[in-house]
Scaffold this motif. Sequence first.
Motif, short mmCIF file in Angstrom:
data_model
loop_
_atom_site.label_atom_id
_atom_site.label_comp_id
_atom_site.label_asym_id
_atom_site.label_seq_id
_atom_site.Cartn_x
_atom_site.Cartn_y
_atom_site.Cartn_z
N LEU A 27 -26.56 -27.23 10.02
CA LEU A 27 -25.47 -27.23 10.99
C LEU A 27 -24.38 -26.26 10.54
O LEU A 27 -23.83 -25.52 11.35
CB LEU A 27 -24.90 -28.64 11.17
CG LEU A 27 -23.68 -28.77 12.07
CD1 LEU A 27 -23.98 -28.27 13.48
CD2 LEU A 27 -23.22 -30.22 12.11
N ALA A 28 -24.07 -26.26 9.26
CA ALA A 28 -23.06 -25.35 8.73
C ALA A 28 -23.45 -23.90 9.00
O ALA A 28 -22.61 -23.08 9.41
CB ALA A 28 -22.87 -25.59 7.23
N GLN A 29 -24.71 -23.57 8.77
CA GLN A 29 -25.17 -22.20 9.02
C GLN A 29 -25.03 -21.85 10.50
O GLN A 29 -24.60 -20.74 10.84
CB GLN A 29 -26.62 -22.05 8.57
CG GLN A 29 -26.79 -22.09 7.08
CD GLN A 29 -28.25 -22.18 6.65
OE1 GLN A 29 -29.14 -22.50 7.44
NE2 GLN A 29 -28.50 -21.90 5.38
N ASP A 30 -25.38 -22.78 11.38
CA ASP A 30 -25.25 -22.53 12.82
C ASP A 30 -23.80 -22.29 13.21
O ASP A 30 -23.49 -21.36 13.97
CB ASP A 30 -25.80 -23.71 13.63
CG ASP A 30 -27.31 -23.83 13.56
OD1 ASP A 30 -27.97 -22.86 13.14
OD2 ASP A 30 -27.82 -24.91 13.94
N ILE A 31 -22.92 -23.13 12.70
CA ILE A 31 -21.50 -23.01 13.05
C ILE A 31 -20.94 -21.68 12.55
O ILE A 31 -20.28 -20.95 13.29
CB ILE A 31 -20.70 -24.20 12.48
CG1 ILE A 31 -21.02 -25.47 13.29
CG2 ILE A 31 -19.19 -23.91 12.49
CD1 ILE A 31 -20.44 -26.74 12.71
N VAL A 32 -21.22 -21.33 11.29
CA VAL A 32 -20.70 -20.08 10.73
C VAL A 32 -21.27 -18.88 11.50
O VAL A 32 -20.55 -17.93 11.81
CB VAL A 32 -20.98 -19.98 9.22
CG1 VAL A 32 -20.68 -18.59 8.68
CG2 VAL A 32 -20.16 -21.02 8.46
#
Length: 168
Positions: A27-32
């Motif tokens: 999720l962090a990768q998607d958001i960034v």
Amino acid sequence: MGFDQFVADRLDRLLGYATAITCDKHLAQDIVQNVLMRAQGKWERIGAMDVPYLYVKRMVTNDYLSWRHRKAAREIAMERSELAGHVPSMADPADAHAEREAMRARIAILPRKQRAALVLRFYEDCSDAEIAQVLGCTESTVRSQLSRALQTLRTHELARSATLGVHS
């Protein structure tokens, strides 16, 4: 500084921050990724700011706080070793590992803004003013969010201790 240089210099830090607030590496990768795509189109304005990193961090925070798939965001799918890569290690790796896992589980119960405020304060070492800028609120709201978060953590810890005491 150009956009490409900004990404080269700050991508790891943004991913670490996003991983800490989401408790989910993917999720962090998607958001960034989403934030950087939007920031690239506005980079002339963002890059001219005094501290473009704080603005982009605010974009990451806002994207996380408004993320539409809330159920998935609440699920803690992170492997223990994933967060370990973003937190400085202690003398005994097993102790550090256990402490990080326990803290991740503790903060996962917090509402999103409280979790973001805690991560900004204790993981990113931001001042009240910086947290307020990232969260888009006043410094007094930051202090309130931090106070509530810490109180919630204390309450849960006391309840957990009481439960463990009853079953021991």
